[in-house]
Design an enzyme around this catalytic site. Structure first.
Site, PDB file in Angstrom:
ATOM      1  N   SER A 229      45.730  47.230  28.703  1.00  0.00           N
ATOM      2  CA  SER A 229      45.808  48.404  27.825  1.00  0.00           C
ATOM      3  C   SER A 229      46.861  48.164  26.739  1.00  0.00           C
ATOM      4  O   SER A 229      46.958  48.933  25.786  1.00  0.00           O
ATOM      5  CB  SER A 229      46.169  49.658  28.633  1.00  0.00           C
ATOM      6  OG  SER A 229      47.268  49.412  29.489  1.00  0.00           O
TER       7      SER A 229
ATOM      8  N   GLU B 110      38.779  53.881  38.587  1.00  0.00           N
ATOM      9  CA  GLU B 110      39.031  54.574  37.321  1.00  0.00           C
ATOM     10  C   GLU B 110      37.867  55.494  36.951  1.00  0.00           C
ATOM     11  O   GLU B 110      36.695  55.076  36.946  1.00  0.00           O
ATOM     12  CB  GLU B 110      39.270  53.537  36.198  1.00  0.00           C
ATOM     13  CG  GLU B 110      39.536  54.189  34.850  1.00  0.00           C
ATOM     14  CD  GLU B 110      40.142  53.256  33.805  1.00  0.00           C
ATOM     15  OE1 GLU B 110      40.471  52.094  34.138  1.00  0.00           O
ATOM     16  OE2 GLU B 110      40.294  53.698  32.652  1.00  0.00           O
TER      17      GLU B 110
HETATM   18  O1  KIV Z   1      45.111  48.089  31.570  1.00  0.00           O
HETATM   19  C1  KIV Z   1      45.476  49.099  32.194  1.00  0.00           C
HETATM   20  O2  KIV Z   1      46.424  49.792  31.817  1.00  0.00           O
HETATM   21  C2  KIV Z   1      44.742  49.445  33.400  1.00  0.00           C
HETATM   22  C3  KIV Z   1      45.049  50.772  34.029  1.00  0.00           C
HETATM   23  C4  KIV Z   1      44.470  51.853  33.225  1.00  0.00           C
HETATM   24  C5  KIV Z   1      44.606  50.837  35.436  1.00  0.00           C
HETATM   25  O3  KIV Z   1      43.918  48.718  33.841  1.00  0.00           O
END
Ligand code: KIV
Length: 274
Positions: free
Chosen positions: A55, A192
């Site tokens: 992310s 998720e």
């Molecule tokens: O990349 C990320 O932050 C994630 C979380 C949302 C679980 O995979």
């Protein structure tokens, strides 16, 4: 840095202690970090798992999806995070196409995350089809966290970030994938954006801890993207995000205050000068 062994609440979190938390009915807290400063704050706050998430693409790099994140990006951010953490378990996301080609490549890349960036586990997105890879990494000594439901690296396959597993067919797939990942040796699973009832059922049926994001209160733990819960990233706000602060607005106000003070000559004062 070392941890005071007499202080129970500061005892190092491991994949084994997370399993113990699940067995003891203790909820697991997890948040993301991408740098040393944020990682240290999360660690001192008692967060159990710190995920160096891909992310980073959205909240740090400013792009629309996670698919463009590279191994080099993840290694860099994971290294910064590991430097700031004493207690939490540090998990690093393996980026898109660093583990899908074959198990050998996955092992090489996961090995780099451990050796060069000092993560203690890696996370990969996908179900049954990845089980031989999970097995390979675990046999190689690298703990693996699974990730099912909304899997952002597959955005171009699904075409949207909508809630997943609303059909019985897709729910069954999640049930099967979750068991398969556990059997392949995954130490934990992220679910998720799936219905809360399904997430509760999967959590209750597995031995390994299930960490939810947009998956309701029935999971063994919860994870959020730190920049979301701090109100720093506000391009969009999924329903499952709770804002625990409005740091984006606070920072904006501080920056504007500084600009005003510089323009007016209010800053620096005599006390702030030599
Ligand atoms: O990349 C990320 O932050 C994630 C979380 C949302 C679980 O995979």
């Amino acid at each position: 840095m070392s941890i005071d062994p007499g202080n129970e609440s500061r005892r190092k979190v491991t994949t084994k202690s997370l399993l113990g938390m699940k067995r003891g009915g203790e909820r697991i807290s997890a948040l993301t970090a991408y740098d040393f400063l944020m990682a240290g704050l999360l660690d001192r706050a008692g967060v159990d798992v710190i995920l160096v998430g891909d992310s980073v693409a959205m909240v740090v790099q400013g792009v629309e999806t996670t698919v463009t994140v590279t191994m080099e990006h993840m290694l860099y951010h994971a290294m910064l995070v590991s430097r700031g953490v004493e207690r939490a378990l540090v998990v690093g996301d393996l980026p898109f196409m660093s583990y899908q080609v074959n198990a050998d490549e996955a092992l090489r890349n996961a090995g780099r995350m451990v050796k060069e960036a000092h993560v203690e586990a890696v996370k990969i997105e996908g179900g049954e089809v990845l089980c031989p890879t999970v097995q390979r990494l675990v046999e190689g000594g690298i703990p693996v966290m699974g990730h099912l439901g909304l899997t952002p690296q597959s955005i171009h396959k699904f075409g949207s970030y909508q809630v997943r597993a609303t059909s019985e067919e897709e729910a069954d797939e999640i049930r099967r994938d979750a068991v398969a990942l556990q059997d392949a040796g995954a130490f934990a699973l992220v679910l998720e954006k799936i219905p809360a009832s399904l997430a509760r059922e999967v959590s209750n049926s597995l031995e390994i801890p299930v960490i939810g994001i947009g998956a309701g209160a029935g999971c063994d733990g919860q994870i959020l993207v730190s920049h979301d819960m701090l109100g720093l990233y506000t391009r969009f706000k999924p329903r499952f995000v709770r804002h625990y602060a409005q740091l984006g607005a606070d920072m904006q106000e501080a920056f504007e205050h500084f600009v005003r003070d510089v323009r007016s000559g209010e800053f620096p004062s005599a006390d702030e000068s030599y």
